[in-house]
Scaffold this motif. Sequence first.
Motif, PDB file in Angstrom:
ATOM      1  N   GLN B  80       6.951  11.107  -4.858  1.00 15.16           N
ATOM      2  CA  GLN B  80       6.093  11.172  -6.045  1.00 15.16           C
ATOM      3  C   GLN B  80       6.570  12.298  -6.972  1.00 15.16           C
ATOM      4  O   GLN B  80       7.278  13.207  -6.543  1.00 15.16           O
ATOM      5  CB  GLN B  80       4.632  11.441  -5.628  1.00 15.16           C
ATOM      6  N   PRO B  81       6.176  12.259  -8.233  1.00 15.85           N
ATOM      7  CA  PRO B  81       6.460  13.382  -9.139  1.00 15.85           C
ATOM      8  C   PRO B  81       6.028  14.707  -8.505  1.00 15.85           C
ATOM      9  O   PRO B  81       4.961  14.760  -7.877  1.00 15.85           O
ATOM     10  CB  PRO B  81       5.624  13.051 -10.381  1.00 15.85           C
ATOM     11  N   HIS B  89      14.245   6.812  -5.688  1.00 16.08           N
ATOM     12  CA  HIS B  89      14.180   5.347  -5.826  1.00 16.08           C
ATOM     13  C   HIS B  89      15.240   4.786  -6.771  1.00 16.08           C
ATOM     14  O   HIS B  89      15.444   3.576  -6.804  1.00 16.08           O
ATOM     15  CB  HIS B  89      12.785   4.895  -6.273  1.00 16.08           C
ATOM     16  N   ILE B  98      10.033   2.881  -2.380  1.00 17.55           N
ATOM     17  CA  ILE B  98       9.192   4.032  -2.000  1.00 17.55           C
ATOM     18  C   ILE B  98       7.722   3.652  -1.882  1.00 17.55           C
ATOM     19  O   ILE B  98       6.850   4.420  -2.262  1.00 17.55           O
ATOM     20  CB  ILE B  98       9.395   5.201  -2.993  1.00 17.55           C
ATOM     21  N   PHE B  99       7.473   2.462  -1.346  1.00 15.97           N
ATOM     22  CA  PHE B  99       6.087   2.151  -0.999  1.00 15.97           C
ATOM     23  C   PHE B  99       6.045   1.383   0.324  1.00 15.97           C
ATOM     24  O   PHE B  99       7.079   0.962   0.844  1.00 15.97           O
ATOM     25  CB  PHE B  99       5.335   1.432  -2.123  1.00 15.97           C
TER      26      PHE B  99
ATOM     27  N   PRO C  81       2.469   6.840 -10.759  1.00 16.68           N
ATOM     28  CA  PRO C  81       2.592   7.811  -9.668  1.00 16.68           C
ATOM     29  C   PRO C  81       1.320   7.858  -8.819  1.00 16.68           C
ATOM     30  O   PRO C  81       0.217   7.795  -9.363  1.00 16.68           O
ATOM     31  CB  PRO C  81       2.820   9.136 -10.407  1.00 16.68           C
ATOM     32  N   GLU C  82       1.507   7.920  -7.528  1.00 17.85           N
ATOM     33  CA  GLU C  82       0.448   7.924  -6.511  1.00 17.85           C
ATOM     34  C   GLU C  82      -0.183   6.553  -6.285  1.00 17.85           C
ATOM     35  O   GLU C  82      -0.952   6.373  -5.332  1.00 17.85           O
ATOM     36  CB  GLU C  82      -0.674   8.940  -6.827  1.00 17.85           C
ATOM     37  N   PRO C  84      -0.149   2.319  -5.428  1.00 17.44           N
ATOM     38  CA  PRO C  84       0.514   1.623  -4.307  1.00 17.44           C
ATOM     39  C   PRO C  84       1.923   1.126  -4.597  1.00 17.44           C
ATOM     40  O   PRO C  84       2.722   1.020  -3.673  1.00 17.44           O
ATOM     41  CB  PRO C  84      -0.410   0.435  -4.017  1.00 17.44           C
ATOM     42  N   PHE C  85       2.218   0.786  -5.863  1.00 14.45           N
ATOM     43  CA  PHE C  85       3.531   0.210  -6.159  1.00 14.45           C
ATOM     44  C   PHE C  85       4.387   1.116  -7.033  1.00 14.45           C
ATOM     45  O   PHE C  85       5.292   0.633  -7.729  1.00 14.45           O
ATOM     46  CB  PHE C  85       3.372  -1.175  -6.815  1.00 14.45           C
ATOM     47  N   PHE C  86       4.125   2.423  -7.025  1.00 16.51           N
ATOM     48  CA  PHE C  86       4.987   3.326  -7.787  1.00 16.51           C
ATOM     49  C   PHE C  86       6.434   3.165  -7.310  1.00 16.51           C
ATOM     50  O   PHE C  86       6.705   3.257  -6.114  1.00 16.51           O
ATOM     51  CB  PHE C  86       4.537   4.780  -7.623  1.00 16.51           C
ATOM     52  N   GLY C  87       7.316   2.937  -8.266  1.00 14.67           N
ATOM     53  CA  GLY C  87       8.720   2.736  -7.934  1.00 14.67           C
ATOM     54  C   GLY C  87       9.157   1.291  -8.087  1.00 14.67           C
ATOM     55  O   GLY C  87      10.349   0.998  -8.078  1.00 14.67           O
ATOM     56  N   ILE C  88       8.199   0.373  -8.245  1.00 15.57           N
ATOM     57  CA  ILE C  88       8.554  -1.047  -8.318  1.00 15.57           C
ATOM     58  C   ILE C  88       9.423  -1.356  -9.543  1.00 15.57           C
ATOM     59  O   ILE C  88      10.165  -2.346  -9.567  1.00 15.57           O
ATOM     60  CB  ILE C  88       7.276  -1.928  -8.312  1.00 15.57           C
TER      61      ILE C  88
END
Lengths: 145, 145, 145, 145
Positions: B80-81, B89, B98-99, C81-82, C84-88
Motif C-alpha cells: 500500500q502507499p 505491482h 497485490i490482493f 489504496p487499502e 480489496p482490488f488495489f493494484g488491479i
Amino acid sequence: MLHNHSISLTEAKRIIEAGEAKAREIGSPSNIAVVDAGGNLVAHVRMDGAWIGSIEIAINKAFTSRAFNISTKELAHNAQPEAPFFGIHTTNKGRVIIFAGGEPLRNGNDIIGAVGVSGGTGKQDQTVVDAAAGALTLSPADNPS
Amino acid sequence: MLHNHSISLTEAKRIIEAGEAKAREIGSPSNIAVVDAGGNLVAHVRMDGAWIGSIEIAINKAFTSRAFNISTKELAHNAQPEAPFFGIHTTNKGRVIIFAGGEPLRNGNDIIGAVGVSGGTGKQDQTVVDAAAGALTLSPADNPS
Amino acid sequence: MLHNHSISLTEAKRIIEAGEAKAREIGSPSNIAVVDAGGNLVAHVRMDGAWIGSIEIAINKAFTSRAFNISTKELAHNAQPEAPFFGIHTTNKGRVIIFAGGEPLRNGNDIIGAVGVSGGTGKQDQTVVDAAAGALTLSPADNPS
Amino acid sequence: MLHNHSISLTEAKRIIEAGEAKAREIGSPSNIAVVDAGGNLVAHVRMDGAWIGSIEIAINKAFTSRAFNISTKELAHNAQPEAPFFGIHTTNKGRVIIFAGGEPLRNGNDIIGAVGVSGGTGKQDQTVVDAAAGALTLSPADNPS
C-alpha cells in the motif's frame, strides 16, 4: 445481437485429456491449451517434462487459430517470406504463431474455440492437436441438423 | 547442486479440482491456476461464467506467490502507499498481484509451487484458494520426515 | 457448449451515435468504443478535437467493463489504496481502467458487450456513456421474456 | 509553423462505409480503420464475422501507411529478406504491417491520414481499401487549387 456458441470447460478438459493421451503415446510431453470463441483461455496443462518456453506458444497457437479461423499449419504457408502474410507473426503483440499445432474447434460452420499444442516437432504437435480437436463431441442437442 | 521439488501435473489437477468444487459451493465462478517451483504455469482452468479479466490475474497471483514465497493477501499489506513495497505491482512486467487469492504450495519447509484464484471478492477468492491449496497431499515417500 | 449473445456492428454503431449526440450536447468531444462479449473491439470513434490519449482509454474502459462485468465507476471504489482490488489497474497488461466511463451492455442477465467513453471529466464521461449504453434497444425476438 | 490538414470523423465514417459496402459485395467481412495525419486512430469498425486477429492489423496497417507515407503493399516489397527494410515489421513496438491493405489518404500533395483493411486475402483487402480510400472526396473549399 449475434448468437454465438462457445466451448465449455467440460469440453475443453475432454479435448485436453485426449491430447495428453496422444502425447504420452508418442512420447512428446506437451503444453495443451484451449481458447473460447472470443480467443480467451479456457484451460491449459503442461505435462511433466514439457518445455517452459512452450507454455505461451501453446496458448498462442490456440489464440492464433481462433483469431484467423485457420490451422496454424496452413497459416505457416502464407506467412513465409514473399508470401501474402509475411510479417503477421509480429502482429497482435507477438501472439500470432506461424507453425503447426493450432486448430479451430468447429460446430458445423461455427468456430466455437481453438486448441493449441506445443512440445515437440511440428509433426508431433500436429499429431497431438489432431487427437485433441477430434475429441470434441457435441451432445445431440448441440449438433446442427 | 540444488535439489528442488516441484508440483506435478497430477497434483496440480487435484488442487484445481478442489478449488473448482469450493467455487461451485460458494457460487463464485473462478479462474484457478497452478505454477511450479520455477514460477511457470502448470495448469489453468476458467470455470464457465468466470470473468475473462481474471485469467491473467489468477495466473499472476500464483506467479506472485511463488516469486516472493508469500500469500498475496499478506503482500497486499506491504504494497500500500507508504508501506515498504509500495510500487511492487508494476515490477516484473506487471505480473505482481497485490490482493488476496494467491498461496504458496509447501512441502515441509520447501515451496514447490503456488496456486492463484480470481473470480469474486477478495474473501471469496481466499476461500477458494485455501480449499485448493489444502488439497495438496503428498504421498508418504514425498513427505519430509 | 455455451450459448452466448454478443453485440452486432449495427447495434454498436447505434450506441456510439447516441454517445456522440450526448457528447456534442454537453460540449465534451470524446472517444467512444464498443467491445463484444469476448472483450474484442467492435467499433470506435474519436470525435474531432477529442484527446489522442483517450483513444486507448476509451477502448480499455470498454474492455475492463466486460472483463469484470462491472461499471468502471464502481470498480474505482474497489481499486483505491487499502481497498480489496488495489493494484488491479496494472493487470491485464495495463488494460484495466479504474475510473468512470465504462459500462456493460446487458440483455436481461447476459452481458453481451460493453461501451467505454473518454474525453472529459469523470462526470462528463459517465453522462456520455450512460446515453450510449441506453441506446441499446434489442428487437423483440432478442428480448428475454 | 507547420500548417497541417487532417481527416475529420465525418470523412473517416464515409471512407469506412465505402469499405464496408465493397467488403459486403465481395463477401470478405473486414476490419476497417482510419488514422489521422498524426497516425492516431479516428474510427474503426469490425464487420460481423470478421476475424478478431484482424482488429489490430487493420488499425496498424493504417498507422503504417501514414507512418511512412506509403501503401503497405509497396512496403512489403522492401521488407522481405535481403531487401533494404527487412526487419522493419518489428520496429515501432510491432505496429508496422508489411502486407497489402493500408493506403494513405491524400489531399493533393498532402497526406491527411490513412486507411487500413484486414479480413481476407491480400487481394481482397486491397480491393476493399481501394474502395474505402476512393471515397475521400473533399469539399471544393478543401481542394488545393
